[in-house]
Write a protein that holds these residues in place. Structure first.
Motif, PDB file in Angstrom:
ATOM      1  N   PHE C  32       0.842  -1.205   0.000  1.00  0.00           N
ATOM      2  CA  PHE C  32       0.000   0.000   0.000  1.00  0.00           C
ATOM      3  C   PHE C  32       0.869   1.244   0.000  1.00  0.00           C
ATOM      4  O   PHE C  32       2.002   1.204   0.477  1.00  0.00           O
ATOM      5  CB  PHE C  32      -0.919   0.001   1.220  1.00  0.00           C
ATOM      6  CG  PHE C  32      -2.148  -0.836   1.032  1.00  0.00           C
ATOM      7  CD1 PHE C  32      -3.154  -0.421   0.177  1.00  0.00           C
ATOM      8  CD2 PHE C  32      -2.286  -2.038   1.698  1.00  0.00           C
ATOM      9  CE1 PHE C  32      -4.290  -1.196  -0.010  1.00  0.00           C
ATOM     10  CE2 PHE C  32      -3.424  -2.815   1.523  1.00  0.00           C
ATOM     11  CZ  PHE C  32      -4.419  -2.397   0.661  1.00  0.00           C
ATOM     12  N   GLN C  36       3.210  -0.229   3.634  1.00  0.00           N
ATOM     13  CA  GLN C  36       2.666  -1.426   4.261  1.00  0.00           C
ATOM     14  C   GLN C  36       2.525  -2.551   3.220  1.00  0.00           C
ATOM     15  O   GLN C  36       1.800  -2.411   2.249  1.00  0.00           O
ATOM     16  CB  GLN C  36       1.287  -1.097   4.839  1.00  0.00           C
ATOM     17  CG  GLN C  36       0.462  -2.301   5.232  1.00  0.00           C
ATOM     18  CD  GLN C  36       0.757  -2.758   6.647  1.00  0.00           C
ATOM     19  OE1 GLN C  36       0.812  -1.956   7.568  1.00  0.00           O
ATOM     20  NE2 GLN C  36       0.973  -4.037   6.795  1.00  0.00           N
ATOM     21  N   ALA C  38       0.828  -5.658   2.539  1.00  0.00           N
ATOM     22  CA  ALA C  38      -0.318  -6.392   3.079  1.00  0.00           C
ATOM     23  C   ALA C  38      -0.290  -7.842   2.628  1.00  0.00           C
ATOM     24  O   ALA C  38      -0.677  -8.740   3.370  1.00  0.00           O
ATOM     25  CB  ALA C  38      -1.616  -5.721   2.631  1.00  0.00           C
ATOM     26  N   GLY C  59      -5.458  -8.819  10.130  1.00  0.00           N
ATOM     27  CA  GLY C  59      -4.410  -8.056   9.477  1.00  0.00           C
ATOM     28  C   GLY C  59      -3.402  -8.897   8.728  1.00  0.00           C
ATOM     29  O   GLY C  59      -2.335  -8.415   8.361  1.00  0.00           O
ATOM     30  N   LYS C  62      -5.926 -11.214   4.296  1.00  0.00           N
ATOM     31  CA  LYS C  62      -6.976 -12.002   3.635  1.00  0.00           C
ATOM     32  C   LYS C  62      -7.859 -11.099   2.768  1.00  0.00           C
ATOM     33  O   LYS C  62      -8.082 -11.372   1.586  1.00  0.00           O
ATOM     34  CB  LYS C  62      -7.856 -12.705   4.677  1.00  0.00           C
ATOM     35  CG  LYS C  62      -7.096 -13.612   5.630  1.00  0.00           C
ATOM     36  CD  LYS C  62      -8.032 -14.323   6.586  1.00  0.00           C
ATOM     37  CE  LYS C  62      -8.771 -13.387   7.549  1.00  0.00           C
ATOM     38  NZ  LYS C  62      -7.886 -12.751   8.549  1.00  0.00           N
ATOM     39  N   THR C  63      -8.366 -10.040   3.370  1.00  0.00           N
ATOM     40  CA  THR C  63      -9.264  -9.163   2.622  1.00  0.00           C
ATOM     41  C   THR C  63      -8.533  -8.518   1.452  1.00  0.00           C
ATOM     42  O   THR C  63      -9.080  -8.375   0.361  1.00  0.00           O
ATOM     43  CB  THR C  63      -9.841  -8.095   3.566  1.00  0.00           C
ATOM     44  OG1 THR C  63     -10.489  -8.756   4.643  1.00  0.00           O
ATOM     45  CG2 THR C  63     -10.824  -7.211   2.858  1.00  0.00           C
ATOM     46  N   GLU C  99     -15.587  -8.012   3.153  1.00  0.00           N
ATOM     47  CA  GLU C  99     -15.513  -7.171   4.343  1.00  0.00           C
ATOM     48  C   GLU C  99     -16.885  -6.649   4.781  1.00  0.00           C
ATOM     49  O   GLU C  99     -17.105  -5.455   4.912  1.00  0.00           O
ATOM     50  CB  GLU C  99     -14.575  -6.000   4.085  1.00  0.00           C
ATOM     51  CG  GLU C  99     -13.780  -5.645   5.321  1.00  0.00           C
ATOM     52  CD  GLU C  99     -12.558  -4.809   4.995  1.00  0.00           C
ATOM     53  OE1 GLU C  99     -11.486  -5.128   5.504  1.00  0.00           O
ATOM     54  OE2 GLU C  99     -12.686  -3.840   4.231  1.00  0.00           O
ATOM     55  N   GLU C 177     -15.365 -13.745   5.544  1.00  0.00           N
ATOM     56  CA  GLU C 177     -15.989 -13.842   6.867  1.00  0.00           C
ATOM     57  C   GLU C 177     -17.504 -13.776   6.812  1.00  0.00           C
ATOM     58  O   GLU C 177     -18.115 -12.831   7.302  1.00  0.00           O
ATOM     59  CB  GLU C 177     -15.421 -12.751   7.784  1.00  0.00           C
ATOM     60  CG  GLU C 177     -13.912 -12.820   7.741  1.00  0.00           C
ATOM     61  CD  GLU C 177     -13.220 -11.981   8.805  1.00  0.00           C
ATOM     62  OE1 GLU C 177     -13.909 -11.491   9.695  1.00  0.00           O
ATOM     63  OE2 GLU C 177     -12.000 -11.864   8.723  1.00  0.00           O
ATOM     64  N   GLY C 327       2.378  -6.930  12.078  1.00  0.00           N
ATOM     65  CA  GLY C 327       2.524  -5.819  11.123  1.00  0.00           C
ATOM     66  C   GLY C 327       1.783  -4.620  11.600  1.00  0.00           C
ATOM     67  O   GLY C 327       1.228  -3.908  10.828  1.00  0.00           O
TER      68      GLY C 327
HETATM   69  N1  LIG Z   1      -5.894   0.951   2.360  1.00  0.00           N
HETATM   70  C1  LIG Z   1      -4.896   0.504   3.098  1.00  0.00           C
HETATM   71  N2  LIG Z   1      -3.801   1.258   3.261  1.00  0.00           N
HETATM   72  C2  LIG Z   1      -2.770   0.833   3.989  1.00  0.00           C
HETATM   73  N3  LIG Z   1      -2.733  -0.338   4.604  1.00  0.00           N
HETATM   74  C3  LIG Z   1      -3.787  -1.162   4.500  1.00  0.00           C
HETATM   75  C4  LIG Z   1      -4.936  -0.770   3.729  1.00  0.00           C
HETATM   76  N4  LIG Z   1      -5.830  -1.783   3.783  1.00  0.00           N
HETATM   77  C5  LIG Z   1      -5.280  -2.753   4.546  1.00  0.00           C
HETATM   78  N5  LIG Z   1      -4.049  -2.377   4.969  1.00  0.00           N
HETATM   79  C6  LIG Z   1      -3.142  -3.174   5.795  1.00  0.00           C
HETATM   80  O1  LIG Z   1      -2.910  -4.407   5.175  1.00  0.00           O
HETATM   81  C7  LIG Z   1      -2.847  -5.423   6.138  1.00  0.00           C
HETATM   82  C8  LIG Z   1      -3.792  -6.547   5.770  1.00  0.00           C
HETATM   83  O2  LIG Z   1      -5.107  -6.079   5.883  1.00  0.00           O
HETATM   84  P1  LIG Z   1      -6.359  -6.997   5.544  1.00  0.00           P
HETATM   85  O3  LIG Z   1      -7.573  -6.162   5.651  1.00  0.00           O
HETATM   86  O4  LIG Z   1      -6.085  -7.660   4.244  1.00  0.00           O
HETATM   87  O5  LIG Z   1      -6.315  -8.057   6.709  1.00  0.00           O
HETATM   88  P2  LIG Z   1      -7.329  -9.249   7.026  1.00  0.00           P
HETATM   89  O6  LIG Z   1      -6.541 -10.485   6.949  1.00  0.00           O
HETATM   90  O7  LIG Z   1      -8.526  -9.154   6.163  1.00  0.00           O
HETATM   91  O8  LIG Z   1      -7.707  -8.940   8.517  1.00  0.00           O
HETATM   92  P3  LIG Z   1      -9.091  -9.195   9.306  1.00  0.00           P
HETATM   93  O9  LIG Z   1      -9.107 -10.613   9.680  1.00  0.00           O
HETATM   94  O10 LIG Z   1      -8.959  -8.322  10.489  1.00  0.00           O
HETATM   95  O11 LIG Z   1     -10.193  -8.798   8.386  1.00  0.00           O
HETATM   96  C9  LIG Z   1      -3.144  -4.785   7.475  1.00  0.00           C
HETATM   97  O12 LIG Z   1      -1.927  -4.603   8.145  1.00  0.00           O
HETATM   98  C10 LIG Z   1      -3.757  -3.475   7.138  1.00  0.00           C
HETATM   99  O13 LIG Z   1      -3.386  -2.507   8.074  1.00  0.00           O
END
Ligand SMILES: Nc1ncnc2c1ncn2[C@@H]1O[C@H](COP(=O)(O)OP(=O)(O)OP(=O)(O)O)[C@@H](O)[C@H]1O
Ligand SMILES: [Mg+2]
Lengths: 314, 391, 327
Positions: C32, C36, C38, C59, C62-63, C99, C177, C327
């Motif tokens: 990102f 970051q 991801a 975090g 996955k999303t 999400e 989810e 992270g």
């Molecule tokens: N738009 C963004 N800008 C910067 N960092 C982001 C953005 N979207 C997500 N991240 C970062 O990317 C990482 C992964 O996020 P993601 O939403 O994919 O996690 P996740 O596995 O879906 O988590 P959860 O189980 O909580 O939904 C996280 O550290 C998050 O802070």
């Protein structure tokens, strides 16, 4: 990849569940109008209009937008009543003064007033909300996953804003016409140039005005939609567009900056007064339309460049 | 950044380039296609042709068009003045529409936002219409008065190129270097350009360019360039012109129902409208005016004191408020406000001739001496102080 | 077979060979703005017809992965392919829940579905009514179809989002989810629904951090940790790393341990504290034989259980016990 191959591969996973009646029904082969899921995707020509229809339904059924149209429709009525009262005791000159003498002039007088701020506000709200509103609500990700297609969605959103811009213009014209006919005498229309035209010709010129002012508002809608692609907060895009309108209006009033006024959008909105001259100043109208076209081209392409490459993280 | 990003943003950049190109296309096309389309002429030939073309007939050919006047004299900021005020012509850009029929048919319209004023001349019928106050004025000529389109009014109120051209041609003498170009384009028409450059070092004028239509020899544009400036300090010319007789309805005027109708006679004093007012006062002023020098460095000397200039002239139209406009606040022009504004920029000077205040603009220098003289000329400050020495 | 995937105008991701996989990614990376990372060089293969659990702590990316698969977010690097088709052609056959639900609050549930159905360029308007009614029925929302979305409960919203994912025939369902906010009853229904959908041959890709859920519905799973893929395969193969154990509850801990040892069971463990239970690897032994042997030796058996390794053990083993988000 062949279709047959895919069909064979449609074996259930490791969870053996007997096929229900319903799942059998969902088999594409027994579905009459359904597109074959494994075949080449059939893009329907009507789908664009269906999405636009859905968009228009959303815009015009939304209470907020209905209120804006109602407010805009009230202004000509208020102007009409105020002039009716004022004209009784004192003669006023100019465009506003001519209303007392002719019902059709209320339409032009209303436009001359509304085109400065109120109509731009209504258009900014719908245009600024277009992409940012969906992004803020999160619905943008589902629309794009549907998949609406980024370019297609942007075009639909812009056309929707254009239709709303014209709707606003038509609402003003109709409200002013009805109010004018009720409150003021009907008869030949005196133009700014001092010559007179028939009522029919006057109505025709109102039609031209609606076309021109609507195009001017459509140009503003392009700016609003472009700003809307830069944020996920629709109020931000709306406010930015309105500030832009107000700032350009202020710049227009500064005599030292006269050189830049031809490049500012609001300078051209008031140029609809060309229809009130004899002969109609089509040169001025044409130039205005070219300016509107340039704004639409520039801001439309900015919106596209931004939106087609944007990460949708809302 | 990925490559795709650059490609995408290339689209709006290309769109901006296309728009910029389209805006600049007029001059560019003119420059490309405008190479010698006209046979070469010397200045003498050209002036002779022009004189012949205008003298043979009763006047210029029937035509209509848009005249634009732009002035950037380098004056200090002027207060916002009513569109119809002659003083407003001193800054910014103004547009009038002109329709000219055969002989004595003329319509001049000055369109402003949601308003329009018209002067319509049709034989001995002269109307002035102002939509701002919904008034039609029938103008009558007092015996012996000139026709309105030949008013000898000096200054920026002369908006048609014909009038300005005639005045400038009169100055073409031994003080001036004259050359001719044959590839100018004005209002989309091929034109000759007569370039008059003062030989005198003391002049603030770099050159005056007069564009004559290649076909009709009608003056299409006059540009005055100040020394050291690439843009004209003053310019008046057609932005659009057609040499076909305009529709007859342009010259017929009947006061619309509900309008106030007035009658006025010109040449017998009275509260005439602005332009005539100016003409009157200019005539009066001329009696006391003395001219020092010759050619381009002529300096006009008139009696004036600071108090005279800043006081509101008694003859300003007393009808006061203009028609109620939408934009409001466009009070009638107040010349004394302008003078006060200009005087703020004045620099005190002194010399053997005495002392005073000097005002310098791009094209004009003015000196207000403490002994009550006002010197004005298109000359350098040195030249004007020299003139101040010649009592 | 190589398919280049891109949506018209948006050059998202080029496709690696897909074979008979519903989703394939190669070196898929998202960084990102701000640095970051991801998702970091993800190589994922989701077989067609599978119910694929996508696991990972909060975090873990996955999303973000799902957003990339749906063309919402452009990958910084790497390639992916969905259904082996260009993305614009694949998406009409993909139902997605990303999400949580997002709808127009002032529209009814039904009107919301019409809206998203209209956005699909391959869905004919004439049959929209049928699709919407069917989708509502499948998630049990038919009765609340006319209610404004604003007035929906959390569970109803979630169901509507699943209904939107089920509009029209789908070859792949991507559910981020899906049981978030559902009551136990709703959770069970979703699980049953997923199984039913999978029975049609539809591939289901479901992200979750509820391990039991994944274990119960999925045939395959992958585990993410801080943007990296730490394991993927069938549930069986993931569990295969751990052995099934037998647990004997008895007051005679020492005797029980001795008997188990003599039976040849490996890794016999005595209780650490006061717990009266002995555990050992079951191996190839039949539990009833062990019970018989214990009884024969006079060990008082209060209880005997076969403990199969849970995905949770795998998950915790791979992602660590820590509660803190990486992270
Ligand atoms: N738009 C963004 N800008 C910067 N960092 C982001 C953005 N979207 C997500 N991240 C970062 O990317 C990482 C992964 O996020 P993601 O939403 O994919 O996690 P996740 O596995 O879906 O988590 P959860 O189980 O909580 O939904 C996280 O550290 C998050 O802070
Ligand atoms: Mg998530």
């Amino acid at each position: 990849m062949s279709t047959a191959e895919t069909q064979e591969r449609r074996t259930p996973g490791l969870v053996p569940v007997a096929e229900t009646m319903r799942t059998a029904e969902r088999r594409p082969s027994s579905e009459s109008g359904q597109s074959e899921p494994a075949g080449p995707p059939v893009r329907l020509a009507s789908a664009f209009w269906r999405l636009l229809g859905s968009e228009l339904g959303l815009t015009f059924r939304r209470p907020r937008n209905q209120v804006m149209l109602a407010v805009v429709a009230c202004v000509p009525v208020l102007i009409g009543i105020a002039l009716r009262i004022a004209s009784a005791d004192e003669a006023v000159g100019g465009l506003i003064g001519s209303v007392a003498g002719n019902s059709l002039m209320l339409t032009f007088a209303s436009f001359s007033f509304l085109v400065l701020l109120l109509m731009p506000i209504a258009v900014s709200v719908v245009g600024g909300d277009s992409i940012a509103g969906e992004a803020g609500a999160g619905t943008l990700r589902y629309l794009l996953a549907a998949p609406a297609g980024r370019t297609r969605l942007l075009v639909v959103k812009y056309l929707n804003a254009v239709v709303f811009a014209y709707a606003t213009t038509v609402v003003v014209a109709l409200s002013a016409l009805v109010t004018g006919l009720v409150l003021f005498p009907v008869g030949p229309v005196t133009l700014l140039s001092g010559s007179t035209i028939s009522v029919a010709e006057g109505l025709l010129r109102i039609l031209v005005t609606v076309g021109y002012v609507g195009a001017g508002m459509a140009a503003l809608a392009a700016v609003a939609v472009a700003l809307s692609t830069f944020t996920e907060v629709s109020i931000g895009a709306i406010a930015a567009t309105m500030i832009l309108v107000i700032v350009t209006q202020v710049l227009r009033a500064i005599p030292q900056l006269e050189a830049i006024t031809p490049y500012l959008l609001p300078s051209w909105w008031t140029k609809f007064d060309a229809v009130l001259r004899s002969p109609v100043d089509f040169g001025s109208l044409g130039q205005g339309l070219l300016v509107f076209g340039a704004y639409i081209l520039l801001f439309g392409s900015i919106a596209w460049a931004r939106f087609s490459g944007k990460d949708i993280t809302s | 950044m990925r490559r795709g990003t650059f490609v995408r943003w290339g689209v709006p950049i290309a769109a901006a380039a296309v728009i910029a190109g389209a805006m600049g296309a007029g001059p560019v096309i003119a420059a490309v296609s405008g190479d010698p389309v006209l046979p070469e002429r010397t200045a003498q030939q050209l002036l002779a042709d022009a004189a012949a073309a205008t003298k043979d007939k009763a006047g210029p050919p029937p035509m209509s068009g848009t005249v634009q006047q732009t002035a950037s004299l380098g004056l200090p900021a002027l207060p916002d003045m009513g569109g119809a005020s002659p003083l407003s012509l001193l800054s910014g850009s103004h547009e009038v529409k002109v329709w000219y029929g055969a002989g004595d048919k003329l319509r001049v319209a000055m369109p402003t936002q949601f308003d329009e004023s018209n002067l319509i001349v049709n034989g001995d019928q002269i109307w002035y219409w102002d939509s701002g106050d919904n008034t039609a004025t029938k103008i009558k000529m007092a015996k012996g008065a000139e026709k309105p389109h030949a008013l000898p009014t000096p200054g920026p109120a002369d908006v048609t190129p014909q009038q300005v051209a005639a005045k400038l041609l009169a100055n073409a003498d031994e003080h001036t270097a004259i050359r001719v170009t044959n590839n100018a384009q004005v209002a989309g028409r091929a034109a000759y350009q007569l370039v008059l450059a003062p030989k005198d070092e003391g002049s603030l004028v770099q050159e005056v360019r007069l564009a004559l239509d290649g076909e009709t020899y009608m003056p299409l544009q006059v540009q005055v360039f100040a020394k050291g400036s690439a843009e004209p300090a003053f310019q008046v010319g057609f932005t659009q012109v057609t040499f076909t007789p305009p529709a007859e309805e342009n010259f017929s005027f009947t006061p619309p129902a509900g309008a106030k109708v007035k009658e006025e006679t010109i040449g017998a004093g009275g509260d005439a409208e602005h332009a005539e007012q100016q003409a009157e006062s200019a005539k009066e002023a001329r009696k006391d005016t003395k001219v020092v020098g010759a050619g381009w460095t002529r300096v006009a000397v008139l009696p004036a004191t600071l108090a005279d200039l800043t006081a509101k002239p008694a003859e300003t139209p007393s009808d006061g408020k203009p028609g109620s406009h939408w934009k409001g606040g466009s009070e009638g022009a107040d010349p004394s406000a302008l003078v006060q504004n200009v005087l703020k920029t004045a620099t005190p000077v002194s010399g053997t001739w005495g002392s005073g205040k000097l005002i310098k603009t791009k094209l004009v220098t003015a000196l207000l001496t403490d002994d009550g003289r006002l010197l004005v000329g298109a000359v350098t400050p040195e030249e004007i102080t020299k003139a101040a020495g010649t009592k | 077979m190589t398919v280049v995937t891109h949506e018209a105008g948006a050059p998202f991701g080029a496709a690696p060979p897909s074979g008979d996989s519903a989703i394939v990614t190669q070196g898929l990376t998202k960084r990102f703005p701000g640095g970051q990372v991801a998702v970091d060089a993800l190589d994922l293969t989701v077989p067609r017809g599978s119910v694929f659990g996508f696991l990972g702590p909060n975090g873990s990316g996955k999303t973000t992965t799902i957003r990339m698969l749906l063309g919402l977010v452009a990958p910084t690097a790497g390639e992916y392919s969905v259904l082996g088709l260009p993305l614009a052609d694949a998406l009409p056959r993909v139902g997605a829940l990303v999400e949580g639900p997002a709808f127009y609050p002032y529209l009814s549930g039904e009107a919301n579905l019409y809206r998203f159905d209209a956005a699909d360029p391959t869905a004919p308007g004439g049959t929209a009514k049928k699709r919407v009614a069917e989708a509502l029925e499948r998630v049990g929302l038919s009765a609340a179809a006319g209610k404004r979305f604003r007035n929906y409960s959390l569970g109803m919203r979630q169901r509507l989002a699943i209904a939107a994912a089920l509009l029209g025939p789908r070859e792949l369902l991507i559910l981020d989810e899906p049981t978030n906010g559902l009551d136990p009853q709703g959770t069970r229904e979703v699980r049953a629904l997923v199984k039913e959908i999978a029975a049609d041959g539809t591939t289901v890709f479901v992200s979750s951090h509820l391990l039991t859920e994944v274990e119960q519905m999925c045939t395959h799973a992958a585990i993410m940790r801080a943007g990296n893929l730490v394991a993927q395969g069938t549930i069986a193969s993931l569990n295969g790393g751990l052995t099934t154990r037998v647990r004997v509850e008895t007051p005679d801990v020492a005797d029980a341990a001795r008997v188990l040892g003599t039976l040849g069971l490996a890794d016999v463990r005595m209780p650490d504290g006061g717990a009266a239970a002995v555990t050992a690897d079951l191996g190839a032994h039949a539990p009833e034989d062990i019970n018989a042997a214990l009884v024969r030796e006079g060990v008082a058996v209060r209880g005997l259980a076969v403990v199969r390794p849970s995905l949770e053990d795998v998950f915790v083993g791979l992602t660590g016990e820590g509660f803190d988000v990486d992270g």
